[in-house]
Motif scaffolding. Structure first.
Motif, short mmCIF file in Angstrom:
data_model
loop_
_atom_site.label_atom_id
_atom_site.label_comp_id
_atom_site.label_asym_id
_atom_site.label_seq_id
_atom_site.Cartn_x
_atom_site.Cartn_y
_atom_site.Cartn_z
N UNK A 1 -0.79 1.61 -3.80
CA UNK A 1 -0.93 2.09 -5.18
C UNK A 1 -2.11 3.07 -5.28
N UNK A 2 -3.21 2.76 -4.55
CA UNK A 2 -4.39 3.63 -4.58
C UNK A 2 -4.17 4.93 -3.81
N UNK A 3 -3.32 4.83 -2.75
CA UNK A 3 -3.10 5.98 -1.86
C UNK A 3 -4.41 6.43 -1.22
N UNK A 4 -5.20 5.43 -0.77
CA UNK A 4 -6.49 5.68 -0.12
C UNK A 4 -6.53 4.87 1.17
N UNK B 1 -10.51 3.37 -10.45
CA UNK B 1 -10.73 2.95 -9.06
C UNK B 1 -10.51 4.08 -8.06
N UNK B 2 -9.39 4.78 -8.16
CA UNK B 2 -9.06 5.82 -7.18
C UNK B 2 -10.12 6.93 -7.16
N UNK C 1 -1.86 -4.70 1.03
CA UNK C 1 -1.07 -3.49 1.30
C UNK C 1 -0.53 -2.87 0.01
N UNK C 2 -0.11 -3.73 -0.92
CA UNK C 2 0.41 -3.22 -2.20
C UNK C 2 -0.67 -2.46 -2.96
N UNK C 3 -1.90 -2.98 -2.91
CA UNK C 3 -3.02 -2.30 -3.57
C UNK C 3 -3.30 -0.96 -2.92
#
Length: 738
Positions: free
Chosen positions: A599-602, A567-568, A594-596
């Motif tokens: 985790x993605x940092x995007x 995904x990232x 927000x948690x997603x």
């Protein structure tokens, strides 16, 4: 009830979706739309060729349905109140069978007819042999011209009557121009026949029609799949002499009336929209909201058809007629949203509509010119008809279906199914790609990712308790916990425990009394176990559930929906390589979103949470056309997939999402990587089709002008047309190169 009576019953509504029978092409849709607008009282009409439907609005005080039916039938089509998906599918099946037969005849007879034409072009034989071969070629072409092309001529006649000159009119002109030249030559004792033009054109256009029919079939399947998520029968409670003990009767949902009381048992899917009159339970509303967590409902709350009753029986009072339930309205809204024509197909139609009168005028001017300079009438006629043959839009007709067929084959090799050209063109042009969360950027399945144990307890002991307490529970959390416990016991080769008492299911957890007074087991939320007086509970974590034995905490299970590993990188590629904006649109909570993101940092350009399908569709519909592609997988995403210019279904998507999407990814192990490859291919496809149309336009304008000035023989016209088609073919073959 007669058709007119059915239509007149709809008068007060002022707006409805109708089924249109016999539509052959986009030109047919334009003709019907133009006809309907002229009917007294009709305010607007949107004909959807893909869905074989018409969305019509009218003034109830002025509408004349008798005139409406008359005018549609005069064009050779039929109109009726919206057919059920099953009936519509049957109608499409008949149309597909007829089209397939027409294409088969065109291929078989056209192949031999074209072979005869080119033997005559390229070889030299005695006159008698060539004349017989030319006559045989004509006879072989007749089934193609007289049967396979019949619907083109009918559509051309209908549209020309309304002043609309589309592809069908131009095709008919080119086909019959070729036939007439060939017949005139044979009658004059000549062997020059040019029937390959007619047969080739009909064959390629029939192939294009089959692609359009496939898109129509997909739109019908989407509505049908959505209907299947609502039960066809319901249990009605009938109160006779003993109000406390009503009788139960099973009957079709269509037979229910407003205010009927319906019993919905645990594990059943709701068949009605209504108010809960008795009972408390948990509902899985993923179909309509996409909400991950089940919703607690009690007396006085509104519930919708399609939701799954998870825990306890409910008595629901019907408040909405069967055909006006929320799930029915979603289906109709999807029907309105399916695109009927692709943008490039519209461009081709527009080009042809402009070229048709120009070509016809030049052909007539050429006839007058040739007669004025002293040519014989037969030669002048041949020269005039040759211009029509030269201008025949073979390359225009081939540009889209040929490229789409090859690109679809390439996409299938990459694990992606392309369902209609419009979606692919729009995917190539999209400036925004929006994503659902669960099952799209995540794997869509809860998993127990961590187990915390109280000192003195073993994981296998806890797994045995988990299997007992979750036995028979349909809750999504229960499925994840059961899978974890089963895998643990299997791995350690430990048998599960047996217990004669059934578990009790509550709104925030489950409880089980072990046999022989060995004590209760509770599994559920922190708040619930705390209210039961469970000792030694650790601090609260929203992603965890807690297990107790004999009123003491013994284990904590953390459940998460894992991020797709690709995904990232995929999202970063969309931004860097294509400059797309990326959106997150989910029915889940703001905290889950927000948690997603953390985790993605995007950074997403826009984040929408707690959104219903209707709210998502409203957001999308405010954007310019061809602006946004949406990626989803759930039944609740169906309306949004239909609203987006390109709807994309992820691996494992529900049948409704698959039916509503224009792009379906089939390989779960590749997921978003397959989507990235398909996006790249779609852009290449779109670029090549535009090039093909450009070649076709330049060819037609250049050749017609040149031949008018210099004069043209039928052979030169046929060769020019072949070269045009060959240029399109060679350019399109670049699609299948690595």
């Amino acid at each position: 009830m007669s058709l007119l009576e059915e239509l007149e019953d709809l008068t007060p509504a002022g707006r409805a979706v109708f089924s249109i029978g016999g539509m052959w092409c986009a030109s047919c849709a334009r003709a019907i739309e133009k006809t309907l607008i002229r009917v007294v009282g009709i305010e607007s009409a949107q004909i959807n060729f893909t869905a074989a439907s018409a969305l019509i609005t009218w003034n109830p005080q002025r509408v004349n349905f008798h005139q409406l039916v008359q005018r549609v039938e005069a064009l050779g089509y039929s109109i009726s109140p919206w057919l059920t998906p099953k009936k519509a599918q049957q109608s499409l099946k008949k149309q597909t069978q007829k089209l397939s037969l027409q294409l088969a005849i065109a291929v078989v007879f056209g192949m031999w007819s074209m072979l005869g034409s080119w033997v005559l072009y390229l070889s030299s034989n005695p006159f008698e042999v060539e004349y017989n071969l030319a006559l045989t070629t004509l006879l072989l072409a007749l089934p193609v011209v007289l049967y396979s092309g019949l619907d083109f001529y009918r559509a051309a006649f209908n549209t020309l009557r309304l002043g609309i000159a589309g592809m069908d009119a131009f095709i008919s002109l080119g086909v019959w121009g070729s036939v007439i030249i060939s017949v005139v030559n044979l009658s004059m004792g000549k062997t020059d026949v040019y029937l390959d033009a007619a047969t080739m054109l009909i064959t390629f256009l029939l192939l294009g029609r089959l692609i359009e029919i496939k898109a129509k079939t997909s739109s019908q399947k989407a509505i049908q799949a959505l209907e299947k998520l609502s039960p066809e029968t319901a249990t009605r409670l009938v109160f006779n002499q003993q109000p406390a003990s009503p009788t139960q009767e099973e009957l079709a949902v269509s037979e229910l009336s407003i205010n009927d009381l319906v019993l919905v048992k645990a594990g059943e899917r709701l068949a009605v929209d209504g108010l809960v009159e008795k009972g408390t339970s948990l509902l899985n509303n993923a179909l309509l909201t996409g909400e991950f967590q089940p919703q607690k409902v009690a007396a006085g709350q509104l519930v919708y058809a399609g939701a799954i009753n998870l825990t306890a029986p409910l008595e629901v009072r019907v408040v909405t007629a069967t055909n006006k339930r929320r799930i029915d309205l979603l289906g109709l809204r999807m029907l309105e949203l399916f695109s009927g024509r692709s943008t490039l197909a519209a461009t081709a139609e527009k080009f042809v509509s402009l070229l048709f009168p120009i070509t016809l005028s030049l052909a007539l001017a050429a006839l007058v010119y040739y007669l004025a300079i002293g040519q014989a009438f037969s030669q002048a006629i041949l020269g005039s008809l040759s211009i029509l043959v030269a201008a025949c839009p073979c390359a225009v007709g081939m540009a889209l279906p040929l490229a789409y067929a090859l690109a679809s084959y390439k996409a299938a090799q990459q694990g992606v199914v392309w369902k209609d050209p419009a979606s692919i063109e729009n995917l190539a042009q999209a400036e925004i790609m929006a994503f659902d969360k669960t099952g799209t950027l995540t794997l869509g399945k809860l998993q127990v990712t961590h187990l915390t144990l109280k000192a003195g307890w073993q994981a296998a002991e806890v797994a045995q308790f988990l299997l007992l307490v979750e036995a028979g529970n349909a809750h999504p959390l229960a499925e994840a916990i059961t899978n974890y416990a089963t895998a643990k016991l299997t791995k350690d080769n430990i048998p599960p425990l047996e217990n004669e008492n059934p578990p009790q299911i509550f709104s925030q957890g489950v409880a089980l009394e072990l046999a022989n007074n060995q004590g209760p087991i509770h599994l559920g939320s922190h708040a619930w176990l705390s209210s039961l007086g469970v000792k030694d509970l650790p601090s609260l974590n929203p992603a965890e559930v807690y297990l107790s034995y004999r009123q003491e905490w013994i284990a904590t299970l953390k459940l998460t929906d894992s991020l797709r590993p690709e995904a990232k990188g995929f999202l970063e590629g969309l931004v860097k390589e294509y400059g797309l904006d990326i959106w997150l649109m989910t029915g889940d909570s703001t905290a889950a979103a927000k948690a997603l993101i953390d985790e993605l940092k995007i950074n997403f350009d826009q984040v929408v949470t707690h959104a219903s399908p209707e709210e998502k569709a409203q957001i999308i519909n405010k954007l310019p056309r061809n602006k946004l592609a949406f990626v989803g997988d759930g039944a609740n995403d169906a309306l949004v997939l239909a609203s987006a210019s390109a709807g994309i279904a992820m691996p494992g998507a529900s049948s409704v999402a698959v039916a509503a999407a224009g792009v379906v990814i089939t390989q779960d192990e590749r997921g978003l990587e397959a989507l990235a490859a398909s996006l790249k291919l779609a852009k290449k496809f779109y670029r090549l089709v535009k090039q093909n149309l450009f070649f076709a336009v330049i060819y037609n304008l250049g050749v017609i002008s040149l031949f008018f000035v210099l004069g043209v023989t039928p052979l030169a016209a046929a060769i020019a047309m072949l070269l045009s088609s060959l240029s399109v073919l060679l350019n399109t073959l670049r699609l299948i190169k690595n």
